[in-house]
Design a protein around this motif. Structure first.
Motif, short mmCIF file in Angstrom:
data_model
loop_
_atom_site.label_atom_id
_atom_site.label_comp_id
_atom_site.label_asym_id
_atom_site.label_seq_id
_atom_site.Cartn_x
_atom_site.Cartn_y
_atom_site.Cartn_z
N GLN A 56 13.37 -92.68 -81.16
CA GLN A 56 12.32 -93.27 -80.32
C GLN A 56 11.28 -92.22 -79.90
N LYS A 57 10.04 -92.64 -79.78
CA LYS A 57 9.01 -91.78 -79.20
C LYS A 57 9.22 -91.81 -77.69
N SER A 90 7.32 -98.23 -76.73
CA SER A 90 8.44 -98.85 -77.45
C SER A 90 8.29 -98.60 -78.95
N GLU A 91 7.76 -97.44 -79.30
CA GLU A 91 7.57 -97.09 -80.71
C GLU A 91 8.67 -96.15 -81.15
N ASP A 92 8.89 -96.12 -82.46
CA ASP A 92 9.81 -95.13 -83.00
C ASP A 92 9.09 -94.29 -84.05
N LEU A 116 18.41 -90.44 -85.07
CA LEU A 116 19.55 -91.09 -84.43
C LEU A 116 19.15 -91.74 -83.11
N SER A 117 19.89 -92.73 -82.73
CA SER A 117 19.77 -93.27 -81.37
C SER A 117 20.62 -92.38 -80.47
N LEU A 118 20.49 -92.54 -79.17
CA LEU A 118 21.29 -91.74 -78.23
C LEU A 118 22.77 -92.01 -78.42
N GLU A 119 23.13 -93.26 -78.64
CA GLU A 119 24.54 -93.62 -78.84
C GLU A 119 25.12 -92.97 -80.10
N LYS A 140 5.42 -89.25 -77.38
CA LYS A 140 4.26 -89.79 -78.10
C LYS A 140 3.11 -88.78 -77.97
N PRO A 141 2.54 -88.34 -79.07
CA PRO A 141 1.45 -87.35 -78.99
C PRO A 141 0.22 -87.90 -78.27
N ILE A 142 -0.42 -87.02 -77.52
CA ILE A 142 -1.65 -87.36 -76.81
C ILE A 142 -2.78 -86.59 -77.50
N PHE A 143 -3.68 -87.32 -78.12
CA PHE A 143 -4.81 -86.70 -78.82
C PHE A 143 -6.03 -86.72 -77.90
#
Length: 187
Positions: A56-57, A90-92, A116-119, A140-143
């Motif tokens: 996940q981002k 909610s992006e990956d 991987l997910s956290l689980e 998530k990158p901030i441009f």
């Protein structure tokens, strides 16, 4: 006819903007993978992977404001950066990983393996029965300012030794380059 032409042109423009953003994210992710996976071993049969990547981002949060306040350079672009801070992400990274690893960068792919997910990470860490597993979490990158990017990278472990920082990247003719590490922390 004129309306249809304008509509098609507008749709193509929107598609090109979203595609460019996706490619920018992929370019930034490739730089991060190259930096943090450079000392990792290639994953082959029965070899344990020590550095895993979180799918996940991660959202940008108030910690970004702290980084802006501590940097004279970032203060110039504070409004532009703050507009992009949101806890609702909610992006990956799957699209960006496909861009990076489809028909290229296979050596790097053999080090990164899958996200991987956290689980899934916790199951692997428990199975390893050692405290050598790390999970790399990328926000998530901030441009901003057309040629800069701010992105947070954190490393999570089951034990207390977590660390991270914000990376300031600059876009040059050869691609994205790390310009500075900001707000480094470790527990």
């Amino acid at each position: 006819m004129n309306f249809c032409f304008r509509l098609v042109t507008a749709l193509l423009f929107c598609f090109s903007i979203s595609n460019a953003q996706e490619n920018q994210d992929a370019s930034v992710l490739k730089v991060l993978f190259s930096k943090y996976y450079q000392n990792e071993k290639v994953i082959v049969k029965n070899r344990m992977q020590y550095l895993n990547f979180y799918c996940q981002k991660a959202p940008n949060n108030e910690e970004t404001f702290e980084v802006i306040n501590k940097s004279t350079f970032l203060k110039k672009y504070a409004l532009e950066i703050k507009k992009q801070v949101s806890n609702l992400v909610s992006e990956d990274w799957s699209k960006e990983m496909n861009i990076i690893f489809t028909n290229q960068n296979q050596y790097l792919k053999s080090k990164v393996n899958n996200c991987l997910s956290l689980e899934e990470y916790q199951k692997i860490a428990i199975k390893a029965e050692e405290n050598n597993q790390r999970l790399m979490i990328v926000s998530k990158p901030i441009f901003f300012a057309e040629k800069f990017c701010l992105v947070k990278v954190a490393f999570y472990r089951n034990i207390e030794h977590n660390n991270g920082c914000f990376l300031l990247l600059e876009k040059t003719t050869t691609g994205w380059n790390i310009k500075d590490l900001l707000n480094e922390w470790a527990t």
